[in-house]
Design a protein around this motif. Structure first.
Motif, PDB file in Angstrom:
ATOM      1  N   ASP A 134       0.834  -1.422   0.346  1.00 36.63           N
ATOM      2  CA  ASP A 134       0.012   0.205  -0.235  1.00 36.63           C
ATOM      3  C   ASP A 134       1.392   1.664  -0.207  1.00 36.63           C
ATOM      4  OD1 ASP A 134      -2.232   1.920   0.263  1.00 36.63           O
ATOM      5  OD2 ASP A 134      -2.288   1.672   2.062  1.00 36.63           O
ATOM      6  N   LEU A 135       0.872   2.231  -0.954  1.00 38.09           N
ATOM      7  CA  LEU A 135       1.816   2.794  -1.692  1.00 38.09           C
ATOM      8  C   LEU A 135       1.337   4.446  -1.327  1.00 38.09           C
ATOM      9  CD1 LEU A 135       4.097   2.315  -4.252  1.00 38.09           C
ATOM     10  CD2 LEU A 135       4.704   2.523  -2.089  1.00 38.09           C
ATOM     11  N   ILE A 136      -0.215   4.122  -1.215  1.00 32.01           N
ATOM     12  CA  ILE A 136      -1.214   5.524  -1.450  1.00 32.01           C
ATOM     13  C   ILE A 136      -0.633   6.167   0.485  1.00 32.01           C
ATOM     14  CG2 ILE A 136      -3.565   6.457  -1.611  1.00 32.01           C
ATOM     15  CD1 ILE A 136      -3.746   3.812  -3.709  1.00 32.01           C
ATOM     16  N   GLY A 137      -0.732   7.844  -0.045  1.00 31.96           N
ATOM     17  CA  GLY A 137      -0.102   8.804   0.722  1.00 31.96           C
ATOM     18  C   GLY A 137       0.455   9.534   0.681  1.00 31.96           C
ATOM     19  N   THR A 138       1.296  10.409   2.453  1.00 33.48           N
ATOM     20  CA  THR A 138       2.205  11.447   1.853  1.00 33.48           C
ATOM     21  C   THR A 138       3.110  10.363   2.366  1.00 33.48           C
ATOM     22  OG1 THR A 138       0.341  12.565   1.521  1.00 33.48           O
ATOM     23  CG2 THR A 138       2.682  13.623   2.288  1.00 33.48           C
ATOM     24  N   TRP A 139       4.716  10.468   2.061  1.00 34.19           N
ATOM     25  CA  TRP A 139       5.717   9.981   2.780  1.00 34.19           C
ATOM     26  C   TRP A 139       7.365  11.278   2.868  1.00 34.19           C
ATOM     27  CZ3 TRP A 139       5.566   4.659   4.228  1.00 34.19           C
ATOM     28  CH2 TRP A 139       4.898   4.266   2.975  1.00 34.19           C
ATOM     29  N   GLN A 140       7.867  10.607   4.272  1.00 38.06           N
ATOM     30  CA  GLN A 140       8.700  11.668   4.444  1.00 38.06           C
ATOM     31  C   GLN A 140       9.756  11.561   4.496  1.00 38.06           C
ATOM     32  OE1 GLN A 140       8.402  14.551   7.384  1.00 38.06           O
ATOM     33  NE2 GLN A 140      10.177  15.210   7.642  1.00 38.06           N
ATOM     34  N   LEU A 141      10.455  11.825   3.485  1.00 38.52           N
ATOM     35  CA  LEU A 141      12.200  11.277   3.129  1.00 38.52           C
ATOM     36  C   LEU A 141      12.922  11.359   4.508  1.00 38.52           C
ATOM     37  CD1 LEU A 141      14.035   9.454   1.786  1.00 38.52           C
ATOM     38  CD2 LEU A 141      14.693  11.785   1.182  1.00 38.52           C
ATOM     39  N   VAL A 142      13.290  10.095   4.822  1.00 40.55           N
ATOM     40  CA  VAL A 142      14.212  10.287   6.315  1.00 40.55           C
ATOM     41  C   VAL A 142      15.360  10.387   6.385  1.00 40.55           C
ATOM     42  CG1 VAL A 142      12.401   9.998   8.154  1.00 40.55           C
ATOM     43  CG2 VAL A 142      14.257   8.229   7.008  1.00 40.55           C
ATOM     44  N   SER A 143      16.042   9.943   6.035  1.00 39.70           N
ATOM     45  CA  SER A 143      17.868   8.916   5.180  1.00 39.70           C
ATOM     46  C   SER A 143      17.473   8.710   3.353  1.00 39.70           C
ATOM     47  CB  SER A 143      18.577   8.366   6.041  1.00 39.70           C
ATOM     48  OG  SER A 143      18.044   6.558   5.294  1.00 39.70           O
ATOM     49  N   ALA A 144      18.329   8.510   2.604  1.00 40.77           N
ATOM     50  CA  ALA A 144      19.044   8.553   1.134  1.00 40.77           C
ATOM     51  C   ALA A 144      20.252   8.414   0.799  1.00 40.77           C
ATOM     52  CB  ALA A 144      18.859   9.818   0.289  1.00 40.77           C
ATOM     53  N   THR A 145      20.722   7.403   0.938  1.00 44.82           N
ATOM     54  CA  THR A 145      22.080   6.296   0.395  1.00 44.82           C
ATOM     55  C   THR A 145      22.781   6.432  -0.911  1.00 44.82           C
ATOM     56  OG1 THR A 145      22.153   5.421   2.873  1.00 44.82           O
ATOM     57  CG2 THR A 145      23.785   4.567   1.268  1.00 44.82           C
ATOM     58  N   THR A 146      23.621   7.066  -1.070  1.00 41.84           N
ATOM     59  CA  THR A 146      23.742   6.843  -3.362  1.00 41.84           C
ATOM     60  C   THR A 146      25.384   6.266  -2.921  1.00 41.84           C
ATOM     61  OG1 THR A 146      22.746  10.115  -2.837  1.00 41.84           O
ATOM     62  CG2 THR A 146      24.158   8.424  -5.130  1.00 41.84           C
ATOM     63  N   ILE A 147      25.428   5.419  -3.994  1.00 41.32           N
ATOM     64  CA  ILE A 147      26.296   4.847  -3.722  1.00 41.32           C
ATOM     65  C   ILE A 147      26.894   4.970  -5.742  1.00 41.32           C
ATOM     66  CG2 ILE A 147      27.496   2.551  -4.263  1.00 41.32           C
ATOM     67  CD1 ILE A 147      25.301   1.888  -2.203  1.00 41.32           C
ATOM     68  N   THR A 148      27.979   5.899  -5.915  1.00 48.01           N
ATOM     69  CA  THR A 148      27.832   6.483  -7.163  1.00 48.01           C
ATOM     70  C   THR A 148      29.891   5.829  -7.390  1.00 48.01           C
ATOM     71  OG1 THR A 148      27.087   7.927  -7.307  1.00 48.01           O
ATOM     72  CG2 THR A 148      29.204   8.187  -8.795  1.00 48.01           C
TER      73      THR A 148
END
Length: 151
Positions: free
Chosen positions: A29-43
């Motif tokens: 169930d994706l429907i709704g509002t989500w707040q991003l808490v962390s993002a990992t980027t691998i380059t």
């Protein structure tokens, strides 16, 4: 009388299937509002983690067919107009495979691109992992984002 009940049942089933709110449900169930808490980027093997609970804030809003995200710096000067980001488009979800089709974005190099993610939800936390690849912007990286559902 039985024919009328059968016709009514088929008509009701058809109308229900056409309504995106009552149609077939995905197990996630994706429907709704989500707040991003962390993002990992691998380059190219190098990782960086951004904590979105401090200097930046981003939300993602998902309805039955579309997603949109809004991001801004929390510490921007009041006269600044350059610290806001937004985009959106339609998406598909099949099992735990979530694909965003970015129809709107400030950087035109990203528009029209599709991004595939594997997603999971545990309690109120959504995790999505996938590859961002945009040749014209010289972007080729793995991203892992963690969101919490806003109630």
């Amino acid at each position: 009388m039985k024919i009328n009940q059968s016709v009514l049942s088929v008509a009701l089933l058809f109308l229900t299937a056409c309504n995106p709110k009552t149609g077939p449900k995905n197990s996630i169930d994706l429907i709704g509002t989500w707040q991003l808490v962390s993002a990992t980027t691998i380059t190219k093997g190098d990782s960086s983690v951004t904590d979105f609970t401090k200097n930046q804030q981003m939300i993602k809003i998902i309805n039955a067919t579309y997603f949109a995200f809004l991001k801004h710096d929390r510490q921007s000067p009041k006269d600044s107009i350059n610290h806001f980001d937004a985009g959106g488009g339609n998406y598909t979800l099949k099992g735990n495979q979530y694909t965003e089709h970015l129809d709107f974005y400030a950087d035109k190099n990203w528009e029209g691109k599709s991004f595939n993610f594997t997603i999971s939800i545990k309690n109120d936390t959504l995790t999505q992992k996938g590859i961002e690849k945009v040749e014209k912007a010289n972007i080729d990286r793995v991203i892992i984002e963690k969101y919490v559902r806003i109630k």
